[in-house]
Write a protein that holds these residues in place. Sequence first.
Motif, PDB file in Angstrom:
ATOM      1  N   LEU A 119       1.375  -2.807  -9.197  1.00  0.00           N
ATOM      2  CA  LEU A 119       1.926  -3.890  -8.376  1.00  0.00           C
ATOM      3  C   LEU A 119       1.425  -5.243  -8.869  1.00  0.00           C
ATOM      4  CD1 LEU A 119       3.591  -4.824  -5.984  1.00  0.00           C
ATOM      5  CD2 LEU A 119       1.594  -4.426  -4.496  1.00  0.00           C
ATOM      6  N   GLN A 135       3.344  -6.178 -11.905  1.00  0.00           N
ATOM      7  CA  GLN A 135       4.691  -6.637 -11.569  1.00  0.00           C
ATOM      8  C   GLN A 135       4.664  -8.083 -11.076  1.00  0.00           C
ATOM      9  OE1 GLN A 135       5.813  -3.638  -8.706  1.00  0.00           O
ATOM     10  NE2 GLN A 135       6.999  -2.479 -10.213  1.00  0.00           N
ATOM     11  N   LYS A 136       3.678  -8.410 -10.236  1.00  0.00           N
ATOM     12  CA  LYS A 136       3.562  -9.779  -9.727  1.00  0.00           C
ATOM     13  C   LYS A 136       3.314 -10.756 -10.880  1.00  0.00           C
ATOM     14  CE  LYS A 136       1.708  -8.598  -5.129  1.00  0.00           C
ATOM     15  NZ  LYS A 136       0.522  -8.721  -4.230  1.00  0.00           N
ATOM     16  N   GLY A 151       9.446  -0.624 -12.123  1.00  0.00           N
ATOM     17  CA  GLY A 151       8.674   0.416 -11.456  1.00  0.00           C
ATOM     18  C   GLY A 151       8.715   1.758 -12.144  1.00  0.00           C
TER      19      GLY A 151
END
Length: 597
Positions: free
Chosen positions: A407, A410-411, A495
């Motif tokens: 995560l 991804q950010k 993802g």
Amino acid sequence: MPEPLQILRSVFGHDKFRGPQEEIVHHVVQGGDALVLMPTGGGKSLCYQIPALCREGLAIVVSPLIALMRDQVETLRQAGVKAAFLNSTLSLPEQREIERAMFTGELDMVYVAPERLSQPRFLDLMERCRLGLFAIDEAHCVSQWGHDFRPDYLQLSILHERFPDVPRIALTATADGPTRKDIVQRLQLEEARQFVSGFDRPNIRYTIVPKRSPLEQLTSFIRSGFAGQSGIVYRMSRAKVEETAAKLCERGFEALPYHAGLDPAIRQRNQDRFLNEEGLVMVATVAFGMGIDKPDVRFVAHLDAPRSLEAYYQETGRAGRDGLPAHAWMAYGFGDVVAMRQMLAANDSDPQRRQIERAKLDALLRYCETTQCRRQILLSYFGEGKGEPCGNCDTCLNPALEWDGSLAAQKALSCIYRTGQRHGMGHLIEVLLGLETEKVCLNGHDKVSTFGIGKDLTSKEWQSVFRQILAQGLMGVDEHGGFHLVEESRPVLKGERKVMLRKDPEAARTRRPKGGTPGMVSAEDEPLWEALRKCRRDLAQRQKVPPYVIFHDSTLLDMVIHRPADLDEMAALDGIGASKLERYGQDFLDVLLSHRK
């Protein structure tokens, strides 16, 4: 023909061969060609020096550096061997005298540089000599895939062409698969027997710390158990070498700079001091170190990441050549990853070369970022498996935690995209943390969707995230330090790829090596230890040779442990051959007897 074991004992003072030495020696003595891969400190030199003394005729040793030639020849002469070197430091009359001694058979070994060996005049001289052996040291220099490529080594195939009946032995401490194949092909060693020893150096502790205040971290590391010990600090640039040496001197350490831009006389003087004195720290670029035989280097530190795992292995291998505990320490950070990725991106060589360079870089970054045993990662790179964790690296002693950073990745990648794929880490972290700085607001990045979505992590934690996803090749960096997405970013953003990250420790703890120096002897034995070292130092100064040429620390340690009471008992100690016993035995015996309990 003398027996190899007899030479080993009488000349070099050792009772038995180590590892594959005996098999290599017998193979070469019998006239076989050999390629030897053996770790630094594993005893490579004996693999050609003993055959040179067993076989009839002169041994020609190809060596790439003047300092290495001088060091090894002086060590051999101390052991009673008739050895010499030919290089540009000698006057013309001195060179002619050595050439005469070669022709008349008065020498056992002559060390020469590769560029001299390929000269027609020297080839003609060798035609007139009785030759027994060719030894090619630092053989990885022949490979364009290697980290120390020397074009002059490419000419060495002429040895096989001009002297097909003279056996050849090529030796190196560092060669991955492509480099090894290159050595075989370029030196025409297709028929040679290959001896590949284990690459493990169990006496070296490997530690990597997150780079924060590198000079302060280095100072703390040296003070943690290495003050007064010999060490090498590697820096990437000449300016950093000068700055680091000066700062260490300000902090009370005796440090010297070494780089290619120094006046040659100063550079030589600094190298001579490092070799001849004890307790000096040499701050250097990679121009320093290849072939340095100083056995009592207790630590090698990197304040800038090395070019590859091969370079790292060879540079750290200059520590602990005597087999006593030593430390390989590196401060590694985001700037190192950026610099290495930028260099790779700017590489305009052919596709095959770029692919190999990328694989080398990825291997180095994996080593730096791993949560596994570092020794296992290092050995597997050279094709050697190691079953159990070593217990003597930072990840074994202080296991690193791993966390699912998918995560966070991804950010970070989304923020790169939303801000235009041209900004560096500092700006991106400000956006992720939701900081309304002047630059963030001027660029309108306080309005993008990723503004403030990273408040769950601290600024230092985001620095670690960016460093690691860049190291893993999940984003790119341009020549100005701006980040952009790459093909590998796509599965992370969708993802489809899990991203595991290492949790950096808050503070790097450096433990002193087990049984390291000082602490190699008990407090009770310290006076004798220092007296033996003083005796060695005085003898070395009178002869203008490095102290380790007289005896290694390991031999002095044996004297402390076994306390020989006469010369016969001293002769049984490792590293004391007949010549050294005759020259120095009584001096050290007098010291031992004066400290009898």
